[in-house]
Write an enzyme that holds these catalytic residues in place. Structure first.
Site, mmCIF file in Angstrom:
data_model
loop_
_atom_site.group_PDB
_atom_site.id
_atom_site.type_symbol
_atom_site.label_atom_id
_atom_site.label_comp_id
_atom_site.label_asym_id
_atom_site.label_seq_id
_atom_site.Cartn_x
_atom_site.Cartn_y
_atom_site.Cartn_z
ATOM 1 N N HIS A 17 13.429 8.718 -148.547
ATOM 2 C CA HIS A 17 12.727 9.544 -149.529
ATOM 3 C C HIS A 17 11.731 10.438 -148.811
ATOM 4 O O HIS A 17 11.540 10.347 -147.602
ATOM 5 C CB HIS A 17 12.001 8.660 -150.558
ATOM 6 C CG HIS A 17 10.721 8.077 -150.045
ATOM 7 N ND1 HIS A 17 9.530 8.192 -150.703
ATOM 8 C CD2 HIS A 17 10.434 7.373 -148.921
ATOM 9 C CE1 HIS A 17 8.569 7.581 -150.033
ATOM 10 N NE2 HIS A 17 9.105 7.072 -148.944
ATOM 11 N N CYS A 25 4.417 18.326 -148.419
ATOM 12 C CA CYS A 25 5.631 17.536 -148.534
ATOM 13 C C CYS A 25 5.780 16.706 -147.268
ATOM 14 O O CYS A 25 5.737 17.243 -146.152
ATOM 15 C CB CYS A 25 6.841 18.457 -148.713
ATOM 16 S SG CYS A 25 8.388 17.592 -149.004
ATOM 17 N N HIS A 29 11.931 10.300 -144.580
ATOM 18 C CA HIS A 29 11.833 9.030 -143.871
ATOM 19 C C HIS A 29 12.342 7.919 -144.778
ATOM 20 O O HIS A 29 12.720 8.164 -145.918
ATOM 21 C CB HIS A 29 10.394 8.748 -143.431
ATOM 22 C CG HIS A 29 9.427 8.560 -144.560
ATOM 23 N ND1 HIS A 29 8.907 9.624 -145.281
ATOM 24 C CD2 HIS A 29 8.911 7.444 -145.109
ATOM 25 C CE1 HIS A 29 8.101 9.159 -146.216
ATOM 26 N NE2 HIS A 29 8.079 7.832 -146.141
ATOM 27 N N HIS A 31 12.275 3.406 -145.813
ATOM 28 C CA HIS A 31 11.565 2.132 -145.803
ATOM 29 C C HIS A 31 12.549 1.004 -146.036
ATOM 30 O O HIS A 31 13.603 1.195 -146.647
ATOM 31 C CB HIS A 31 10.526 2.068 -146.937
ATOM 32 C CG HIS A 31 9.419 3.048 -146.805
ATOM 33 N ND1 HIS A 31 8.345 2.861 -145.966
ATOM 34 C CD2 HIS A 31 9.205 4.240 -147.425
ATOM 35 C CE1 HIS A 31 7.517 3.889 -146.079
ATOM 36 N NE2 HIS A 31 8.022 4.744 -146.957
ATOM 37 N N HIS A 68 20.469 1.837 -149.597
ATOM 38 C CA HIS A 68 21.148 2.820 -148.753
ATOM 39 C C HIS A 68 21.454 4.131 -149.474
ATOM 40 O O HIS A 68 22.560 4.664 -149.409
ATOM 41 C CB HIS A 68 22.421 2.221 -148.138
ATOM 42 C CG HIS A 68 22.097 1.225 -147.076
ATOM 43 N ND1 HIS A 68 21.903 -0.111 -147.360
ATOM 44 C CD2 HIS A 68 21.894 1.366 -145.755
ATOM 45 C CE1 HIS A 68 21.612 -0.750 -146.243
ATOM 46 N NE2 HIS A 68 21.586 0.119 -145.253
ATOM 47 N N GLU A 146 6.400 -1.362 -149.468
ATOM 48 C CA GLU A 146 7.095 -0.380 -148.631
ATOM 49 C C GLU A 146 6.872 -0.640 -147.152
ATOM 50 O O GLU A 146 7.591 -0.111 -146.316
ATOM 51 C CB GLU A 146 6.713 1.050 -149.010
ATOM 52 C CG GLU A 146 5.313 1.457 -148.681
ATOM 53 C CD GLU A 146 5.055 2.924 -148.961
ATOM 54 O OE1 GLU A 146 5.782 3.558 -149.739
ATOM 55 O OE2 GLU A 146 4.096 3.439 -148.365
#
Length: 168
Positions: A17, A25, A29, A31, A68, A146
């Site tokens: 995301h 912005c 990346h 998590h 994913h 996260e």
């Protein structure tokens, strides 16, 4: 009042995301998210708040759907989003991202923060809970971690006076 909590195990997902906020912005990346849930309420006729096994299975199914993918906040006010030719194009100022449609999961949120993900997962969990099971619950809280030590929570209280057939 009773409370059950599930965490750890296989209630997790990996996703990509970026967040847009304050005219900025983040870079794209990902998590390795972990999900936890707390259900509070009265005991059912079976003498539990909620079956641990069913709760973990339900959260696992929700995590599997998120796993994913690039998570796309469809209600974002900051992104220009278009779907065409089996792909998603996302623009923010001079940045342009193009993703194959099969790699994108569109979510009905305004941002892919841990807070909004916790709210989304909580909503999905509520939809999965049968009406009869919901009647004994007073609240559901979902946490989305996260990164270690960084967890956001969303709590949904159930108001008895708004459920038909229940007593206030």
């Amino acid at each position: 009042m009773y409370r059950v909590e599930v965490e750890k195990g296989n209630m997790s997902f990996s996703a990509a995301h970026f967040i847009s906020f304050g005219g900025k912005c983040e870079r794209l990346h990902g998590h390795n998210y972990a999900v936890s849930a707390i259900l509070e309420g009265n005991l059912t006729e079976d003498r539990y708040v909620f079956d641990f096994v069913e709760l973990k299975k339900t959260i696992r199914r929700i995590c599997d759907r998120l796993d994913h993918h690039f998570l796309l906040p469809m209600q974002s006010q900051h992104l220009d989003i278009k779907e065409a030719d089996e792909e998603w194009e996302i623009r923010f100022e001079n940045r342009r991202y193009v993703f194959p449609a099969e790699d994108v999961l569109v979510l009905p949120v305004d941002s892919i923060t841990a807070e909004r993900l916790a709210e989304y997962v909580c909503g999905q969990l509520i939809e999965s809970v049968k009406e009869q099971e919901r009647l004994s619950l007073t609240s559901i809280t979902v946490g989305v971690e996260e990164a270690p030590g960084q967890t956001a929570f969303y709590q949904h209280p159930f108001q008895r006076d708004k459920i038909p057939g229940s007593t206030p």
